[in-house]
Design an enzyme around this catalytic site. Sequence first.
Site, PDB file in Angstrom:
ATOM      1  CB  SER A   7      75.634 -13.823  18.007  1.00 16.03           C
ATOM      2  OG  SER A   7      74.727 -13.425  19.026  1.00 16.03           O
ATOM      3  CG  HIS A  32      76.570 -10.054  16.043  1.00 18.46           C
ATOM      4  ND1 HIS A  32      76.382  -9.174  14.997  1.00 18.46           N
ATOM      5  CD2 HIS A  32      75.342 -10.313  16.543  1.00 18.46           C
ATOM      6  CE1 HIS A  32      75.096  -8.933  14.865  1.00 18.46           C
ATOM      7  NE2 HIS A  32      74.442  -9.610  15.782  1.00 18.46           N
ATOM      8  CG  ASP A  34      72.625 -10.303  18.920  1.00 21.54           C
ATOM      9  OD1 ASP A  34      72.955 -11.499  18.846  1.00 21.54           O
ATOM     10  OD2 ASP A  34      72.516  -9.566  17.911  1.00 21.54           O
ATOM     11  CG  MET A  36      67.887  -8.179  21.940  1.00 20.93           C
ATOM     12  SD  MET A  36      67.397  -9.901  22.123  1.00 20.93           S
ATOM     13  CE  MET A  36      68.375 -10.654  20.821  1.00 20.93           C
ATOM     14  CG  HIS A  65      72.061  -6.661  15.748  1.00 17.43           C
ATOM     15  ND1 HIS A  65      71.550  -7.925  15.542  1.00 17.43           N
ATOM     16  CD2 HIS A  65      71.180  -5.807  15.193  1.00 17.43           C
ATOM     17  CE1 HIS A  65      70.419  -7.822  14.871  1.00 17.43           C
ATOM     18  NE2 HIS A  65      70.169  -6.546  14.638  1.00 17.43           N
ATOM     19  CG  MET A  67      68.006  -6.420  17.357  1.00 17.55           C
ATOM     20  SD  MET A  67      68.203  -8.158  17.686  1.00 17.55           S
ATOM     21  CE  MET A  67      69.751  -8.123  18.580  1.00 17.55           C
ATOM     22  CG  MET A 136      67.426  -8.933  11.246  1.00 15.72           C
ATOM     23  SD  MET A 136      68.810  -9.450  12.272  1.00 15.72           S
ATOM     24  CE  MET A 136      68.039 -10.743  13.253  1.00 15.72           C
ATOM     25  CG  ASP A 174      72.230 -11.474  13.174  1.00 20.65           C
ATOM     26  OD1 ASP A 174      72.090 -10.407  13.806  1.00 20.65           O
ATOM     27  OD2 ASP A 174      72.389 -12.581  13.741  1.00 20.65           O
TER      28      ASP A 174
END
Length: 231
Positions: A7, A32, A34, A36, A65, A67, A136, A174
Amino acid sequence: MAELAPSVLAADLAHLGDSVAACEQAGADRIHIDIMDNHFVPNLSMGPEIAAACRRSTRLPLEAHLMVDNPDGIIPAFAAAGVDLITVHFEACPQLHRTVGVIRQLGASPGVGINPATPTRFLEQILPEVDLALVMSVDPGFGGQSFLGLALGKLQELRRMIAAQGLNCALEVDGGVDAGNAGACVVAGATVLVAGTSVFRAEGGIGAGVSCLLEQMGRSRGAARPLSAEL
Ligand code: DX5
Ligand code: ZN
């Protein structure tokens, strides 16, 4: 064989390209990313431009990913950035079936994730529509948190659900994944392990972090990379 997805949230973004290339060189299987929004999670991270920079830095599959609350509006930008798999959260998508369809229409593989307090049974209906289910093992929003052991039981439950429905869906874990729990995650049924801190903050550097995790995952040094089942 389980796959390793470093990540980049934990990477030194001042040297993102080199860090991603080092992961590939060391044998990681996917990257990966992330995303957000400081709404679904209490943090703001990165956007499609970072995904595009990763795309220019590696041939490995990229997974975003998200979020993010109501992610429909930004999904096209990640598909356009060259992301191969886009994971949204069950908790953030009021029209999850439609959102998953949009991801696939854009040519990316859809994934769906659940937070620690969300029961696995909530994924029963959507599992046949996705290529990856994400469990998660931390409350999302930050790297460097401790692994929540409850994730192992959820991985086992989803492994049974995937088998019962005869699906070929990747199962990803994750958050807080490290050499101490990677083996247990694989035994519990995970086919993709995400690791940020234990790769990018590893003593001995990224290569050492990747190698150590691959070893704990039962991947001998230099073993051929598994074909990503669904990307
Ligand atoms: C947390 C992210 C994870 C995290 C993993 O919200 O989804 O991908 O960055 O980083 P570590 O391995 O440091 O927990
Ligand atoms: Zn993540």
